[in-house]
Write an enzyme that holds these catalytic residues in place. Structure first.
Site, mmCIF file in Angstrom:
data_model
loop_
_atom_site.group_PDB
_atom_site.id
_atom_site.type_symbol
_atom_site.label_atom_id
_atom_site.label_comp_id
_atom_site.label_asym_id
_atom_site.label_seq_id
_atom_site.Cartn_x
_atom_site.Cartn_y
_atom_site.Cartn_z
ATOM 1 N N ARG A 203 -10.734 21.441 0.837
ATOM 2 C CA ARG A 203 -11.612 20.379 0.352
ATOM 3 C C ARG A 203 -11.915 20.561 -1.139
ATOM 4 N NH1 ARG A 203 -16.248 21.104 4.395
ATOM 5 N NH2 ARG A 203 -17.233 19.608 2.989
ATOM 6 N N GLN B 281 -12.744 -17.547 -16.903
ATOM 7 C CA GLN B 281 -12.249 -18.923 -16.743
ATOM 8 C C GLN B 281 -13.386 -19.766 -16.195
ATOM 9 O OE1 GLN B 281 -8.689 -19.326 -14.384
ATOM 10 N NE2 GLN B 281 -8.637 -21.560 -14.600
ATOM 11 N N ASN C 153 -9.243 40.727 1.217
ATOM 12 C CA ASN C 153 -8.745 40.139 2.460
ATOM 13 C C ASN C 153 -9.921 39.756 3.351
ATOM 14 O OD1 ASN C 153 -6.094 39.861 4.185
ATOM 15 N ND2 ASN C 153 -7.689 40.615 5.560
ATOM 16 N N TYR D 122 0.777 -11.861 -14.722
ATOM 17 C CA TYR D 122 -0.154 -12.068 -13.614
ATOM 18 C C TYR D 122 -0.721 -10.732 -13.124
ATOM 19 C CZ TYR D 122 1.764 -16.823 -12.799
ATOM 20 O OH TYR D 122 2.155 -18.123 -12.897
ATOM 21 N N LEU E 269 -3.398 -12.944 -16.123
ATOM 22 C CA LEU E 269 -4.170 -13.915 -15.336
ATOM 23 C C LEU E 269 -4.592 -13.315 -13.997
ATOM 24 C CD1 LEU E 269 -2.179 -17.244 -15.933
ATOM 25 C CD2 LEU E 269 -3.850 -16.051 -17.402
ATOM 26 N N GLY F 75 7.654 -22.792 -8.976
ATOM 27 C CA GLY F 75 8.071 -23.751 -9.979
ATOM 28 C C GLY F 75 9.569 -23.581 -10.234
ATOM 29 N N ARG G 197 -5.283 -15.985 0.861
ATOM 30 C CA ARG G 197 -4.374 -15.565 1.947
ATOM 31 C C ARG G 197 -4.458 -14.066 2.268
ATOM 32 N NH1 ARG G 197 1.151 -17.967 0.017
ATOM 33 N NH2 ARG G 197 -0.022 -18.232 -1.932
HETATM 34 C C1 UD1 Z 1 2.527 -20.483 -10.726
HETATM 35 C C2 UD1 Z 1 3.428 -21.363 -11.596
HETATM 36 C C3 UD1 Z 1 4.782 -21.499 -10.895
HETATM 37 C C4 UD1 Z 1 5.397 -20.137 -10.657
HETATM 38 C C5 UD1 Z 1 4.430 -19.270 -9.871
HETATM 39 C C6 UD1 Z 1 4.974 -17.870 -9.758
HETATM 40 C C7 UD1 Z 1 1.977 -22.917 -12.750
HETATM 41 C C8 UD1 Z 1 1.456 -24.289 -12.825
HETATM 42 N N1 UD1 Z 1 2.814 -22.626 -11.758
HETATM 43 O O1 UD1 Z 1 2.336 -21.089 -9.480
HETATM 44 O O2 UD1 Z 1 5.656 -22.295 -11.702
HETATM 45 O O3 UD1 Z 1 6.631 -20.269 -9.951
HETATM 46 O O4 UD1 Z 1 3.153 -19.207 -10.534
HETATM 47 O O5 UD1 Z 1 4.158 -17.129 -8.907
HETATM 48 O O6 UD1 Z 1 1.650 -22.100 -13.599
HETATM 49 N N2 UD1 Z 1 -4.580 -18.124 -11.889
HETATM 50 C C9 UD1 Z 1 -5.705 -18.095 -12.673
HETATM 51 N N3 UD1 Z 1 -6.459 -19.201 -12.766
HETATM 52 C C10 UD1 Z 1 -6.159 -20.355 -12.083
HETATM 53 C C11 UD1 Z 1 -5.005 -20.365 -11.275
HETATM 54 C C12 UD1 Z 1 -4.229 -19.238 -11.210
HETATM 55 O O7 UD1 Z 1 -6.019 -17.090 -13.293
HETATM 56 O O8 UD1 Z 1 -6.901 -21.327 -12.209
HETATM 57 C C13 UD1 Z 1 -3.778 -16.915 -11.770
HETATM 58 C C14 UD1 Z 1 -3.777 -16.352 -10.361
HETATM 59 O O9 UD1 Z 1 -4.801 -15.408 -10.194
HETATM 60 C C15 UD1 Z 1 -2.397 -15.730 -10.262
HETATM 61 C C16 UD1 Z 1 -1.558 -16.565 -11.198
HETATM 62 O O10 UD1 Z 1 -2.442 -17.235 -12.065
HETATM 63 O O11 UD1 Z 1 -2.380 -14.409 -10.712
HETATM 64 C C17 UD1 Z 1 -0.673 -17.568 -10.477
HETATM 65 O O12 UD1 Z 1 -1.453 -18.402 -9.698
HETATM 66 P P1 UD1 Z 1 -0.884 -18.992 -8.345
HETATM 67 O O13 UD1 Z 1 -1.845 -19.990 -7.867
HETATM 68 O O14 UD1 Z 1 -0.459 -17.887 -7.470
HETATM 69 O O15 UD1 Z 1 0.479 -19.659 -8.822
HETATM 70 P P2 UD1 Z 1 0.878 -21.164 -8.794
HETATM 71 O O16 UD1 Z 1 -0.031 -21.915 -9.701
HETATM 72 O O17 UD1 Z 1 1.067 -21.593 -7.436
HETATM 73 CA CA CA Z 2 1.246 -16.773 -6.481
#
Ligand code: UD1
Ligand code: CA
Length: 513
Positions: free
Chosen positions: A354, A93, A398, A121, A26, A160, A33
């Site tokens: 280089r 997505q 040389n 991730y 993902l 989570g 941030r």
């Molecule tokens: C998510 C989990 C949480 C876990 C945490 C760990 C869910 C609902 N929650 O939190 O339980 O403790 O990760 O870091 O899954 N991403 C997408 N598409 C989206 C949203 C997110 O691809 O629509 C990807 C982000 O790029 C990232 C990852 O998913 O790599 C996690 O997203 P992030 O928003 O950081 O995590 P949370 O949803 O807060």
């Molecule tokens: Ca995160």
């Protein structure tokens, strides 16, 4: 707790564990941030992007299919993947937010209908293939619908939380921080976001999850409670390596995970027989290879695809990028980019190699030398204060101190060829294109504009003439005049009046033949 829910490991490889049918990485999130124009997953640690680290770990499980889910800065990230991980497929997505939707979009690219799917991730760079294989193994041997990788952390804020059955043996579900009760927020076991799923269960459950939660998102975590409601089992694999499952959200974490990755990389090399004198000032990228008994002195950065041979010595205070250092060679206090340094050759201190520099075995590039696109033969030496660009230097030759290979005429670059066993004098300018034949020599201060035949001596400097008393006449009243006068004796007025030595013949003497 049954063993598969509590097993503690630290990336122990399990070669017998089966490969997943697919991994979905993902990487659609915005990463606000980071406060960056660059998408978060393209920021680098250890010489490659966070995303390429994640993809490399996924590839290490030998999946049949590997899908990366994108949305934010989709084209930039897809281009990066095409360049660095061309075998992955990209899924887009749509506007529906949440990790659940991201996985659903990813699954559209997966052709398999059954088997184990891993979800990881793109912003978790320290995750290793061994841990992922462990997760697949635990998941399949338990016959679980889902197995989540978890960790116990000192501050679980934002994550989570893992909800377990009263005896702790099973996972009931995951509750997001924002949706959790006070009591649930007290749980210190967190969801890493990395899972193994039964593919059929995952597809089915994702079709049934909604967005009825504090963030209005499709939560991937809801798949776990749905599977349980359907009577399937859900397990957890707890890791004690918290850094391995940590994600990067801002630049402070980027630096922290970068330092941790470096620490792990150094440890791997030291355990394999490399001496690293000061790990706290040594940075080595993930792809670098180092031979046994090489020594890395303090203040060294080995970057990109650098390859250090056995018993080589690098440092102190050197930066080598995409550089090959053969066995027994030395690079001292220097900076090199896309260079090749032969066996037992030496470089430095204070030199700049280089791209296209190729130093032969036992060759030498000494102090304050800059080289570019230059092949320097075996046993050849450029010991001091020189610039060598677009050149070919034969073995055993040389190059005298302060020699410049003048390769640029203001419009085009030209090559210079210096043969074998040539002696180029000090302070020469070799004006390219020019060739100096084998065994030739040049005098000090020669400007070589014409080819020098093999075995010839070339000289071009004018002969010296002394205009006696010049300082006394032309620098009267200076300290120099006083010094000269003292040396000559105060009574010597004649020097001041002496005419210049005739020099009419000087050009004849040095005419080139
Ligand atoms: C998510 C989990 C949480 C876990 C945490 C760990 C869910 C609902 N929650 O939190 O339980 O403790 O990760 O870091 O899954 N991403 C997408 N598409 C989206 C949203 C997110 O691809 O629509 C990807 C982000 O790029 C990232 C990852 O998913 O790599 C996690 O997203 P992030 O928003 O950081 O995590 P949370 O949803 O807060
Ligand atoms: Ca995160």
């Amino acid at each position: 707790m049954p063993p598969h829910t509590t097993r503690r490991f630290r990336g122990a490889a399990d070669v017998d564990s089966p490969a997943p049918v697919a991994v979905i990485v993902l990487a659609a999130g915005a990463g606000t941030r980071m406060k960056s124009r660059t998408p978060k997953v393209l920021h680098e640690i250890g010489g490659r992007s966070l995303l390429v680290h994640a993809v490399t770990a996924a590839e290490g499980t030998s999946p049949s299919e590997l899908v990366v889910v994108l949305r934010h800065e989709r084209d930039l990230v897809a281009e990066h993947l095409a360049e660095h991980a061309s075998e992955v497929s990209v899924a887009d997505q749509d506007a529906v937010p949440g990790t659940g939707r991201a996985v659903q979009c990813g699954l559209e690219q997966v052709s398999a209908s059954e088997g184990t799917v891993l979800v990881t991730y793109g912003d978790v760079p320290l995750l290793d293939p061994a841990t992922l294989r462990e997760l697949v193994g635990a998941h399949e041997s338990a016959g679980a619908a889902a197995t989540v990788l978890t960790a116990r952390v000192a501050d679980p804020t934002g994550y989570g939380r893992i909800l377990r059955s009263p005896d702790g043996s099973e996972v009931l579900g995951i509750v997001e921080h924002k949706d959790a009760t006070e009591a649930q927020r007290g749980i210190d076991e967190i969801n890493s976001g990395i899972y193994a799923f039964d593919l059929a269960v995952l597809r089915d459950a994702l079709a049934r999850i909604g967005t009825d939660n504090a963030q209005g998102e499709m939560y991937l975590t809801d798949v776990l409670s749905i599977a349980r409601t359907d009577g399937r089992s859900v397990h957890a694999l707890v890791t004690d390596d918290v850094m391995m499952v940590e994600g990067v959200n801002d630049r402070v974490q980027l630096a922290q995970l970068g330092a941790e990755m470096n620490r792990r990389t150094l440890e791997r090399h030291m355990r394999a027989g490399v001496t690293i004198v000061d790990p706290s000032t040594t940075w080595i990228d993930a792809e670098v290879s180092i031979g046994q008994d090489a020594t890395i002195l303090p203040g060294v950065q080995l970057l990109g695809a650098t390859d250090i041979g056995e018993q080589a010595l690098v440092g102190p205070d050197s930066t080598l990028r995409d550089t090959e250092v053969a066995e027994g060679a030395e690079v001292v206090r220097s900076h090199t980019v896309l260079a090749v340094i032969g066996a037992h050759a030496s470089v430095g201190p204070f030199s700049y190699l280089r791209p296209g520099t190729d130093l032969g075995a036992k060759g030498k590039i000494g102090g304050f030398v800059e080289t570019k696109n230059a092949t320097i033969g075996e046993d050849a030496k450029v010991p001091h204060l020189s610039y060598v660009g677009d050149a070919e230097i034969g073995e055993g030759t040389n190059i005298g101190a302060a020699t410049i290979f003048a390769n640029y005429d203001g419009v085009e670059k030209h090559r210079t060829t210096v043969g074998r066993h040539v002696r180029v004098g000090s302070d020469n300018v070799l004006v390219a294109p020019v060739t100096i034949g084998d065994g030739a020599a040049t005098g000090a201060g020669t400007t070589v504009r014409k080819d020098v035949p093999a075995g010839a001596l070339a000289v071009s400097a004018v002969s010296q003439r002394n205009m006696e008393g010049w300082t006394l006449r032309r620098r009267a009243g200076t300290a120099a005049e006083a010094a000269a006068r003292a040396a000559l004796g105060s009574s010597d007025r004649s020097a001041a009046d002496a005419p210049a030595t005739p020099v009419a013949d000087e050009h004849k003497e040095h005419e080139q033949r």
